[in-house]
Motif scaffolding. Structure first.
Motif, PDB file in Angstrom:
ATOM      1  N   UNK A  80       0.866  -1.176   0.000  1.00 41.75           N
ATOM      2  CA  UNK A  80       0.000   0.000   0.000  1.00 41.75           C
ATOM      3  C   UNK A  80       0.903   1.225   0.000  1.00 41.75           C
ATOM      4  N   UNK A  81       0.725   2.107  -0.984  1.00 46.01           N
ATOM      5  CA  UNK A  81       1.604   3.259  -1.157  1.00 46.01           C
ATOM      6  C   UNK A  81       0.767   4.529  -1.214  1.00 46.01           C
ATOM      7  N   UNK A  82       1.294   5.601  -0.649  1.00 44.25           N
ATOM      8  CA  UNK A  82       0.605   6.883  -0.638  1.00 44.25           C
ATOM      9  C   UNK A  82       0.964   7.667  -1.897  1.00 44.25           C
ATOM     10  N   UNK A 126       8.796   8.911  -1.474  1.00 41.46           N
ATOM     11  CA  UNK A 126       8.768   7.876  -0.438  1.00 41.46           C
ATOM     12  C   UNK A 126       8.353   6.546  -1.063  1.00 41.46           C
ATOM     13  N   UNK A 127       7.422   6.593  -1.988  1.00 42.82           N
ATOM     14  CA  UNK A 127       6.976   5.391  -2.674  1.00 42.82           C
ATOM     15  C   UNK A 127       8.148   4.684  -3.352  1.00 42.82           C
ATOM     16  N   UNK A 128       8.994   5.453  -4.021  1.00 46.20           N
ATOM     17  CA  UNK A 128      10.145   4.864  -4.704  1.00 46.20           C
ATOM     18  C   UNK A 128      11.150   4.297  -3.706  1.00 46.20           C
ATOM     19  N   UNK A 129      11.378   5.017  -2.625  1.00 48.26           N
ATOM     20  CA  UNK A 129      12.315   4.512  -1.620  1.00 48.26           C
ATOM     21  C   UNK A 129      11.818   3.205  -1.010  1.00 48.26           C
ATOM     22  N   UNK A 130      10.510   3.101  -0.824  1.00 44.04           N
ATOM     23  CA  UNK A 130       9.952   1.891  -0.237  1.00 44.04           C
ATOM     24  C   UNK A 130      10.187   0.668  -1.120  1.00 44.04           C
ATOM     25  N   UNK A 131      10.261   0.876  -2.423  1.00 42.64           N
ATOM     26  CA  UNK A 131      10.511  -0.249  -3.325  1.00 42.64           C
ATOM     27  C   UNK A 131      11.841  -0.905  -3.000  1.00 42.64           C
ATOM     28  N   UNK A 132      12.816  -0.087  -2.627  1.00 44.12           N
ATOM     29  CA  UNK A 132      14.150  -0.638  -2.343  1.00 44.12           C
ATOM     30  C   UNK A 132      14.160  -1.493  -1.082  1.00 44.12           C
ATOM     31  N   UNK A 133      13.149  -1.338  -0.231  1.00 49.10           N
ATOM     32  CA  UNK A 133      13.040  -2.181   0.967  1.00 49.10           C
ATOM     33  C   UNK A 133      12.298  -3.478   0.673  1.00 49.10           C
ATOM     34  N   UNK A 134      11.563  -3.483  -0.419  1.00 50.84           N
ATOM     35  CA  UNK A 134      10.762  -4.654  -0.762  1.00 50.84           C
ATOM     36  C   UNK A 134      11.445  -5.562  -1.777  1.00 50.84           C
ATOM     37  N   UNK A 135      12.306  -4.961  -2.600  1.00 47.12           N
ATOM     38  CA  UNK A 135      12.928  -5.708  -3.690  1.00 47.12           C
ATOM     39  C   UNK A 135      14.427  -5.413  -3.741  1.00 47.12           C
ATOM     40  N   UNK A 136      15.214  -6.298  -4.334  1.00 44.36           N
ATOM     41  CA  UNK A 136      16.662  -6.057  -4.468  1.00 44.36           C
ATOM     42  C   UNK A 136      16.962  -5.091  -5.618  1.00 44.36           C
ATOM     43  N   UNK A 137      16.564  -3.844  -5.440  1.00 42.37           N
ATOM     44  CA  UNK A 137      16.726  -2.837  -6.482  1.00 42.37           C
ATOM     45  C   UNK A 137      17.287  -1.559  -5.878  1.00 42.37           C
ATOM     46  N   UNK A 138      17.755  -0.683  -6.750  1.00 44.98           N
ATOM     47  CA  UNK A 138      18.222   0.635  -6.352  1.00 44.98           C
ATOM     48  C   UNK A 138      17.636   1.668  -7.311  1.00 44.98           C
ATOM     49  N   UNK A 139      17.565   2.907  -6.856  1.00 39.79           N
ATOM     50  CA  UNK A 139      16.983   3.989  -7.644  1.00 39.79           C
ATOM     51  C   UNK A 139      18.102   4.848  -8.232  1.00 39.79           C
ATOM     52  N   UNK A 140      18.061   5.068  -9.541  1.00 45.75           N
ATOM     53  CA  UNK A 140      19.041   5.912 -10.219  1.00 45.75           C
ATOM     54  C   UNK A 140      18.309   7.139 -10.758  1.00 45.75           C
TER      55      UNK A 140
END
Length: 308
Positions: free
Chosen positions: A273-275, A281-295
């Motif tokens: 569930x994302x706001x 914050x939504x993008x940062x939360x992805x990095x806690x759920x999956x083995x990914x990083x944001x560029x």
């Protein structure tokens, strides 16, 4: 359909934009070699690149204008060829000798009685008969007692209302219905009550939980899917076992610029569930759920990559 007239997948168009930005930041021979290798993989890659360069020519500049303009314009034009057709689609003109844009004609969204910008949601009260919630990038007209969705998405609810979208009209009493304009069809889903839907081929009655896609080719029943279709009206993006690429495509509707991912992580799945009002914050939360990083190359260009 000829190659020149082919409608390109969004992923390929976005990849071409990414290469253009890489060339801006790194003009060395290595990047050019990598670009040539990408162009050689698929004729559609070359076509996307050609169309992107022609878009650059429209602005009479050596390179495309700022990404804040380039990405939404190219995506809205669906990478169509042709100066006149592209300008008509975009609703923009040129300033001679530069890359500055100015409005020369009004787009359907700006002409509408009610409209929302990217990331905006708006609740509209139309008296006792109906209330409408417009989602991001949407436009709605009111003609007499009829609501007309021109673009985007709307949640219509009330005691007695008539609504029209591209391929159907809907009538509801004490009902709530979601209307969304997709590329090739109109999506209709009932949240509450009962809705009579009229199409070119006849009428059907939808009840709570029902969903259909209506196009020029006919009507298709829609399943529940991996996205809660009504959650956005509460300011949420609620997903269940969704592909990362599909999640980003939906999340990208609520932020300006381009949002995508590397092919290596496109098929990863996530739930949550994302706001919508907190896109970063939504993008940062992805990095806690999956083995990914944001560029982030710019504030307008964000790519999700595998963890190095």
């Amino acid at each position: 359909m000829s190659v020149a007239a082919e409608r390109l997948p969004e992923a390929i168009v976005c990849a071409a934009i990414e290469w253009q930005m890489r060339l801006r930041d790194h003009a060395g021979g290595e990047v050019h070699e990598q670009l040539q290798e990408w162009l050689g993989r698929d004729a559609r890659h070359r076509l996307a690149w050609q169309r992107l360069q022609q878009m650059g020519g429209l602005f009479q500049a050596s390179q495309l204008p700022d990404a804040a303009y380039t990405i939404p314009l190219l995506r809205r034009a669906e990478a169509d060829l042709g100066r006149r057709r592209t300008l008509k689609l975009l609703g923009f003109g040129l300033v001679a000798g530069g890359a500055t844009l100015l409005v020369t004609q009004t787009s359907p969204t700006w002409r509408a009685d009610f409209a929302t910008a990217t990331g905006e949601r708006r609740r509209i009260s139309l008296g006792a008969a109906a209330e409408v919630v417009l989602n991001t990038g949407s436009a709605l007209d009111v003609e007499g007692q009829e609501l007309i969705l021109r673009a985007g998405e709307a949640l219509v609810e009330g005691a007695d209302w008539h609504a029209r979208c591209r391929f159907a009209t809907c009538q509801g009493r004490d009902a709530s219905v979601l209307l969304r304009e997709r590329d090739d069809y109109s999506e209709i889903r009932v949240q509450r009550g009962e809705v009579l839907v009229s199409t070119a081929t006849g009428q059907l009655r939808l009840r709570v939980g029902d969903g259909v896609g209506v196009s020029a080719a006919g009507t298709t029943t829609l399943g529940q899917g991996s996205i809660d279709p009504f959650a956005w009206a509460r300011g949420l993006l609620v997903v269940s076992d969704i592909r990362l690429a599909d999640f980003l495509a939906e999340a990208g509707r609520y932020r300006k610029g381009w949002l995508g991912c590397d092919a290596a992580v496109a098929d990863l799945h996530l739930s949550g569930v994302f706001r919508l009002d907190e896109p970063e914050v939504m993008l940062r939360n992805i990095t806690h759920l999956l083995p990914v990083r944001i560029v982030e190359r710019t504030r307008w260009w964000v790519r999700v990559m595998p963890v190095a």
